[in-house]
Write a protein that holds these residues in place. Sequence first.
Motif, mmCIF file in Angstrom:
data_model
loop_
_atom_site.group_PDB
_atom_site.id
_atom_site.type_symbol
_atom_site.label_atom_id
_atom_site.label_comp_id
_atom_site.label_asym_id
_atom_site.label_seq_id
_atom_site.Cartn_x
_atom_site.Cartn_y
_atom_site.Cartn_z
ATOM 1 N N ASN A 271 0.963 -18.777 2.902
ATOM 2 C CA ASN A 271 0.870 -19.908 1.710
ATOM 3 C C ASN A 271 1.745 -19.583 0.673
ATOM 4 O OD1 ASN A 271 -1.207 -22.089 2.405
ATOM 5 N ND2 ASN A 271 -2.456 -20.458 2.546
ATOM 6 N N ALA A 272 2.135 -18.120 0.464
ATOM 7 C CA ALA A 272 3.162 -17.696 -0.497
ATOM 8 C C ALA A 272 4.451 -18.434 -0.190
ATOM 9 C CB ALA A 272 2.863 -16.263 -0.793
ATOM 10 N N PHE A 273 4.768 -18.243 1.129
ATOM 11 C CA PHE A 273 5.924 -18.775 1.492
ATOM 12 C C PHE A 273 6.107 -20.255 0.990
ATOM 13 C CE2 PHE A 273 7.090 -14.848 3.382
ATOM 14 C CZ PHE A 273 8.518 -15.009 3.805
ATOM 15 N N LEU A 274 5.202 -20.975 1.680
ATOM 16 C CA LEU A 274 5.300 -22.412 1.510
ATOM 17 C C LEU A 274 5.122 -22.773 0.133
ATOM 18 C CD1 LEU A 274 2.733 -23.595 4.123
ATOM 19 C CD2 LEU A 274 4.991 -23.673 4.429
ATOM 20 N N SER A 275 4.169 -21.939 -0.735
ATOM 21 C CA SER A 275 4.408 -22.483 -2.158
ATOM 22 C C SER A 275 5.634 -22.249 -2.949
ATOM 23 C CB SER A 275 3.298 -21.779 -2.796
ATOM 24 O OG SER A 275 3.222 -22.097 -4.263
ATOM 25 N N SER A 276 6.155 -20.966 -2.681
ATOM 26 C CA SER A 276 7.420 -20.617 -3.197
ATOM 27 C C SER A 276 8.414 -21.751 -2.833
ATOM 28 C CB SER A 276 7.872 -19.310 -2.804
ATOM 29 O OG SER A 276 6.921 -18.311 -3.127
ATOM 30 N N ILE A 277 8.612 -22.073 -1.493
ATOM 31 C CA ILE A 277 9.745 -22.887 -0.992
ATOM 32 C C ILE A 277 9.228 -24.303 -1.534
ATOM 33 C CG2 ILE A 277 10.291 -24.137 1.086
ATOM 34 C CD1 ILE A 277 9.576 -21.640 2.560
ATOM 35 N N ASP A 278 8.127 -24.674 -1.536
ATOM 36 C CA ASP A 278 7.953 -26.074 -2.507
ATOM 37 C C ASP A 278 8.514 -25.964 -3.869
ATOM 38 O OD1 ASP A 278 6.594 -28.794 -2.322
ATOM 39 O OD2 ASP A 278 5.406 -27.867 -3.726
ATOM 40 N N THR A 279 8.100 -24.824 -4.633
ATOM 41 C CA THR A 279 8.443 -24.808 -6.118
ATOM 42 C C THR A 279 9.898 -25.081 -6.165
ATOM 43 O OG1 THR A 279 6.606 -23.523 -6.669
ATOM 44 C CG2 THR A 279 8.397 -23.280 -8.000
ATOM 45 N N LEU A 280 10.758 -24.128 -5.348
ATOM 46 C CA LEU A 280 12.251 -24.022 -5.338
ATOM 47 C C LEU A 280 12.599 -25.325 -5.186
ATOM 48 C CD1 LEU A 280 12.574 -20.359 -3.800
ATOM 49 C CD2 LEU A 280 12.800 -21.138 -6.113
ATOM 50 N N LYS A 281 12.295 -26.228 -4.209
ATOM 51 C CA LYS A 281 12.811 -27.491 -3.679
ATOM 52 C C LYS A 281 12.620 -28.374 -4.912
ATOM 53 C CE LYS A 281 12.261 -27.998 1.185
ATOM 54 N NZ LYS A 281 11.468 -28.730 2.378
ATOM 55 N N LYS A 282 11.386 -28.108 -5.735
ATOM 56 C CA LYS A 282 11.245 -29.019 -7.044
ATOM 57 C C LYS A 282 12.266 -28.804 -7.963
ATOM 58 C CE LYS A 282 6.515 -30.208 -5.814
ATOM 59 N NZ LYS A 282 5.150 -30.099 -6.273
ATOM 60 N N ALA A 283 12.179 -27.458 -8.111
ATOM 61 C CA ALA A 283 13.218 -27.052 -9.327
ATOM 62 C C ALA A 283 14.824 -27.575 -8.823
ATOM 63 C CB ALA A 283 13.120 -25.513 -9.280
ATOM 64 N N ARG A 284 15.188 -27.410 -7.635
ATOM 65 C CA ARG A 284 16.365 -27.644 -6.963
ATOM 66 C C ARG A 284 16.784 -29.360 -7.283
ATOM 67 N NH1 ARG A 284 18.905 -28.994 -1.874
ATOM 68 N NH2 ARG A 284 20.932 -28.297 -1.893
ATOM 69 N N ASP A 285 15.723 -29.970 -7.376
ATOM 70 C CA ASP A 285 16.007 -31.354 -7.607
ATOM 71 C C ASP A 285 16.642 -31.813 -9.000
ATOM 72 O OD1 ASP A 285 14.697 -32.279 -5.161
ATOM 73 O OD2 ASP A 285 12.757 -32.492 -6.082
ATOM 74 N N GLY A 286 16.285 -30.864 -9.689
ATOM 75 C CA GLY A 286 16.985 -31.070 -11.385
ATOM 76 C C GLY A 286 18.097 -29.916 -11.599
ATOM 77 N N ASN A 287 18.526 -29.095 -10.440
ATOM 78 C CA ASN A 287 19.471 -28.196 -10.799
ATOM 79 C C ASN A 287 20.048 -27.942 -9.582
ATOM 80 O OD1 ASN A 287 20.794 -25.997 -11.482
ATOM 81 N ND2 ASN A 287 19.258 -24.743 -12.405
ATOM 82 N N SER A 288 21.373 -28.521 -9.389
ATOM 83 C CA SER A 288 22.264 -28.399 -8.246
ATOM 84 C C SER A 288 22.774 -27.088 -8.004
ATOM 85 C CB SER A 288 23.399 -29.664 -8.477
ATOM 86 O OG SER A 288 24.265 -29.354 -9.708
ATOM 87 N N SER A 289 22.692 -26.028 -8.899
ATOM 88 C CA SER A 289 23.246 -24.988 -8.797
ATOM 89 C C SER A 289 22.294 -23.814 -7.831
ATOM 90 C CB SER A 289 23.366 -24.131 -10.056
ATOM 91 O OG SER A 289 22.272 -23.816 -10.971
ATOM 92 N N LEU A 290 21.180 -24.401 -7.741
ATOM 93 C CA LEU A 290 20.122 -23.825 -6.918
ATOM 94 C C LEU A 290 20.183 -24.049 -5.360
ATOM 95 C CD1 LEU A 290 16.822 -24.342 -9.043
ATOM 96 C CD2 LEU A 290 18.349 -22.290 -8.839
#
Length: 356
Positions: A271-290
């Motif tokens: 769940n730590a992997f899944l949660s981290s990946i989901d958080t980073l995906k959402k952050a990437r929606d507003g930040n193309s540098s990620l």
Amino acid sequence: MKKQQSPSIITVATTLLLLLLSISTVEGARRKTYGVVGSDSGSSNLKLFVFGDSYVDTGNFIHSQSYEPPYGITFPGHPDGRFSDGRVLTDFLASYLKIDSPIPNASRNASNIQNGINFAYGGTGVFDTHINGPNLTAQINTFDQLIQQNIFTKTDLQSSYALVNSGANDYTRHIQNGSFFDIPKFTSTLVNQMATDLKRFQSLGVGKVAVTLLQPVGCLPALTSIDLHMSCIDLLNKVSENHNQLLNDAIKQLNTEAAGKTSFVTLDLYNAFLSSIDTLKKARDGNSSLMNPLEECCVANVGHECGDVDDKGEKQYRVCENPNVAFFWDIVHPTQNGWNAIFPLLQSSIGQLIQQ
């Protein structure tokens, strides 16, 4: 000497792809420090002993890509035996405990084991998954031998922690050997052997043991490449889910049998992997540098792996512009940034272990 290739890198893509296609019904020396040694860690005798595979190995697999560029470019700035661009799970846990990362067993001597020893070896498993590397039982045997030699005192062991991360390479090897349709049975066998190995820590006198659950294998870049890294492969994640359910049950039983002498907790990598990946995906929606968290930073040419060079010394890989915005380093292992995202989600379990 030609470097040995890690089975977890070479075979994971092809073997797990076979799993996807074939099991439609399955539901599954060089010590570097991180953190500051502190007297408030609870005991001056506190030590960390580490067992398992490349997720926690900090330098035992000497002739591997982990000792070749570009591994270690973030920390310590050169290849140092970690299967990442920088720190791995062991380093984060050691820092949390306010000790230096324990010395790899390959580099130990009588004067450098004050923080414990790391016995983990990249590519190994609960069973024999590596031609030269010691499996989990063999790693614990080595630890036992040192105890018999009075290298560590009873007080050392009672106040110490063990970290165990193993199992993923076993699934890769099992499928590579042509076993596609008996994964549930294999999972049961694997977890039973893990429980047998883990039970030994009680007899050895280790006070606290943290055991990682299996990461979501369907989220590894080796597999997400199937659909251009758009999403995790849920069918393959069922393998991890089934494994983790059985392992959680086994840990509960171990705690019952230990009667307070040794405390076991699970660290939920899944769940730590899944949660981290989901958080980073959402952050990437507003930040193309990620970066897309399902893509690897170090991308190898076809037929090669990260760190390979040809006979002329030309790189057979390319590295992303900034590993600090990537979650995965290669097709299997997280970056230091990835572990940095994962570790806070494990701290509550570690905290419970410390308090027990």
